[in-house]
Design a protein around this motif. Sequence first.
Motif, PDB file in Angstrom:
ATOM      1  N   LEU A 116      42.848  51.742  34.186  1.00 32.99           N
ATOM      2  CA  LEU A 116      43.622  51.355  33.011  1.00 32.99           C
ATOM      3  C   LEU A 116      43.943  49.859  33.150  1.00 32.99           C
ATOM      4  O   LEU A 116      44.338  49.577  34.439  1.00 32.99           O
ATOM      5  CB  LEU A 116      44.797  52.125  32.999  1.00 32.99           C
ATOM      6  CG  LEU A 116      44.654  53.589  32.585  1.00 32.99           C
ATOM      7  CD1 LEU A 116      45.910  54.389  32.569  1.00 32.99           C
ATOM      8  CD2 LEU A 116      43.946  53.767  31.395  1.00 32.99           C
ATOM      9  N   PHE A 117      44.063  49.323  32.051  1.00 30.24           N
ATOM     10  CA  PHE A 117      44.382  47.921  32.095  1.00 30.24           C
ATOM     11  C   PHE A 117      43.719  46.871  33.225  1.00 30.24           C
ATOM     12  O   PHE A 117      44.546  46.314  33.993  1.00 30.24           O
ATOM     13  CB  PHE A 117      45.927  47.829  32.109  1.00 30.24           C
ATOM     14  CG  PHE A 117      46.431  48.325  31.105  1.00 30.24           C
ATOM     15  CD1 PHE A 117      46.453  48.014  29.840  1.00 30.24           C
ATOM     16  CD2 PHE A 117      47.242  49.749  31.511  1.00 30.24           C
ATOM     17  CE1 PHE A 117      46.980  48.547  28.811  1.00 30.24           C
ATOM     18  CE2 PHE A 117      47.716  50.257  30.185  1.00 30.24           C
ATOM     19  CZ  PHE A 117      47.596  49.861  28.995  1.00 30.24           C
ATOM     20  N   GLY A 118      42.225  46.999  33.470  1.00 33.57           N
ATOM     21  CA  GLY A 118      41.842  46.215  34.313  1.00 33.57           C
ATOM     22  C   GLY A 118      41.898  46.630  35.853  1.00 33.57           C
ATOM     23  O   GLY A 118      41.887  45.586  36.614  1.00 33.57           O
ATOM     24  N   GLY A 119      42.242  47.648  36.190  1.00 28.78           N
ATOM     25  CA  GLY A 119      42.604  48.123  37.704  1.00 28.78           C
ATOM     26  C   GLY A 119      44.102  48.346  37.700  1.00 28.78           C
ATOM     27  O   GLY A 119      44.323  48.575  39.061  1.00 28.78           O
ATOM     28  N   GLU A 120      45.027  47.885  36.896  1.00 31.85           N
ATOM     29  CA  GLU A 120      46.550  48.099  37.233  1.00 31.85           C
ATOM     30  C   GLU A 120      46.807  49.606  37.667  1.00 31.85           C
ATOM     31  O   GLU A 120      47.808  49.654  38.502  1.00 31.85           O
ATOM     32  CB  GLU A 120      47.221  47.467  36.252  1.00 31.85           C
ATOM     33  CG  GLU A 120      47.078  45.860  36.006  1.00 31.85           C
ATOM     34  CD  GLU A 120      47.934  45.324  35.008  1.00 31.85           C
ATOM     35  OE1 GLU A 120      48.735  44.502  35.403  1.00 31.85           O
ATOM     36  OE2 GLU A 120      47.885  45.612  33.875  1.00 31.85           O
ATOM     37  N   ILE A 121      46.107  50.513  37.129  1.00 35.21           N
ATOM     38  CA  ILE A 121      46.148  51.914  37.267  1.00 35.21           C
ATOM     39  C   ILE A 121      44.957  52.320  37.619  1.00 35.21           C
ATOM     40  O   ILE A 121      44.137  52.356  36.885  1.00 35.21           O
ATOM     41  CB  ILE A 121      47.076  52.639  36.148  1.00 35.21           C
ATOM     42  CG1 ILE A 121      48.574  51.764  35.812  1.00 35.21           C
ATOM     43  CG2 ILE A 121      47.153  54.041  36.452  1.00 35.21           C
ATOM     44  CD1 ILE A 121      49.046  52.358  34.425  1.00 35.21           C
ATOM     45  N   THR A 122      44.798  53.197  38.739  1.00 34.18           N
ATOM     46  CA  THR A 122      43.458  53.848  38.966  1.00 34.18           C
ATOM     47  C   THR A 122      43.643  55.162  39.447  1.00 34.18           C
ATOM     48  O   THR A 122      44.830  55.580  40.210  1.00 34.18           O
ATOM     49  CB  THR A 122      42.398  53.051  39.958  1.00 34.18           C
ATOM     50  OG1 THR A 122      43.385  52.965  41.164  1.00 34.18           O
ATOM     51  CG2 THR A 122      42.300  51.684  39.606  1.00 34.18           C
ATOM     52  N   ASN A 370      45.178  39.804  40.217  1.00 34.31           N
ATOM     53  CA  ASN A 370      45.717  40.847  40.627  1.00 34.31           C
ATOM     54  C   ASN A 370      45.228  41.278  41.933  1.00 34.31           C
ATOM     55  O   ASN A 370      43.938  41.401  42.191  1.00 34.31           O
ATOM     56  CB  ASN A 370      45.467  42.230  39.681  1.00 34.31           C
ATOM     57  CG  ASN A 370      46.154  41.674  38.177  1.00 34.31           C
ATOM     58  OD1 ASN A 370      47.333  41.528  38.226  1.00 34.31           O
ATOM     59  ND2 ASN A 370      45.783  42.284  37.203  1.00 34.31           N
ATOM     60  N   GLY A 371      45.751  42.112  42.700  1.00 31.01           N
ATOM     61  CA  GLY A 371      45.460  42.384  43.973  1.00 31.01           C
ATOM     62  C   GLY A 371      45.138  41.455  45.323  1.00 31.01           C
ATOM     63  O   GLY A 371      44.709  41.879  46.396  1.00 31.01           O
TER      64      GLY A 371
END
Length: 502
Positions: A116-122, A370-371
């Motif tokens: 979700l949302f480009g990997g913010e939630i996986t 992110n990350g």
Amino acid sequence: MADNGPVRRLRLGLPLAALVALLAAVSAGASSSNDRVSASASANASVVSIVPPNGATPTIISAAAAPPGQKAPRSPYSYPSDGSVVSVAMTSASAAAQWASNSTGKAAADLTAVSLFGGEITADTVAAHVTAAAAPADATGDYTGTRVLGLKVLGAEVAAAPGTQVPLADWGTLTVLDETAAPTETKGMPGFHLAVTALQVHLLLDHGGLTAGTDVLLGSARTAVQAGTPATAAPATPPAPQTTVSTTTTPTTTTTPDRKSKRGPGLSLVPPRREPNKVHPPLTAGGYVFPIYGPSSFIDSFGAPRADVSWHHGDDIFAPLGAPILAVADGTLFSVGWNDIGGLRVWLRDTAGNEFYFAHLSALATRTANGVPVQAGDVIGFVGNTGDARGTPYHLHFEIHPVSMLYLGYDGAVDPTKYLQAWARLKDVPITGVVGWAPPLGGHAPKAGAILLQSSDISTASGLDPASLRRAVRPATGLQSLGAGGSRDTRVRVPSRPLDRG
């Protein structure tokens, strides 16, 4: 948790005395048709549902319903086409229902490799399974097979316990395994309603192209069953059953909260707290640095009234346009991007789990994403006045969210003033490259305000048009040499070597 999920079963039963009375009434003769109860059953499942605010028509993907009974084919799914909001490697959904005097209903939605949302939630696996049955003597329901495996939120692993709520930085909340079980009774005949949503994101701010107030639901299943009066006869006056509930494993059920009570911008319910309950390790211990390089000033404005967020969750640190913004601790960046209040903003989670919010940036450093892991003192962006700060003096809005207060969501902030006063101010910040800029050979931090963005500065953008600012800070391609020490490589990394913290 086993792959097939825990057995969480509820049972609605008629006590023995009530059952005897029911059978005696049946033997005495049939009642009028008005006393009869018709059996019924229904079930439905959906893989992905995107529900806009204000009653707008939702987007529902891979739905199945019964009756008549359906099974959606297995397939991958992305929304929109680039998968920036939802990306799933494989989905499936099914629903079945049947009834006579006894009724059964079953629904299932399954997803694998969810982002979700480009990997913010996986998550590796998301599954919502419900089964219910109703007969004249009792009704049962269970969630066997429901599970969320390998869940990560903003780069951190999350235990997927039913009812878990996770704050999503400043922009939303995540609810895990929202389960509802409701025994029913109609004229003495038992029934059961059962529902589960495996993952539900509620947006407090615009995010990922979706508007504030939108709900994104992954893995939803529900069923409702009702027992019918036996065909041979019916009691003249059905006895009022004394219901009992027994469980093989105690279920955890939750009720979807009233969205009007959600904390967030404009809806904060928790008053500001000057001091945290507990911060470990102490935020003033070694390893933390002041978030701006070069001249700056600030006062304690924490808790001051604000129209858009109810109260000021941090301090504003005033500095020249383009002054380098530094990671205050070793940790990982997340929720990097834009929203209408914070403008260009970045979150940082340190190694102890404390979180820090940087808002109103004019631009990001080359490797800010992110990350990305960072060390204290790394340049992550540059001072500006984007978002709701446009038209105000250039500054950094800075917040501290201790790990002990993250359960409060966005309101879990403490006054950063004493920490800012205690943290070391760096005398040197090595920078070998940011987007569209490179220092002379052997240089360190440039004079504040002198950083070029792309091949020109952000004065080319209009403060009345946020989109023009986003275009101005968009990474350039094929940059020409910028002179002595210039570089055409926009991938140059900000170094993370030991710093002079004098």
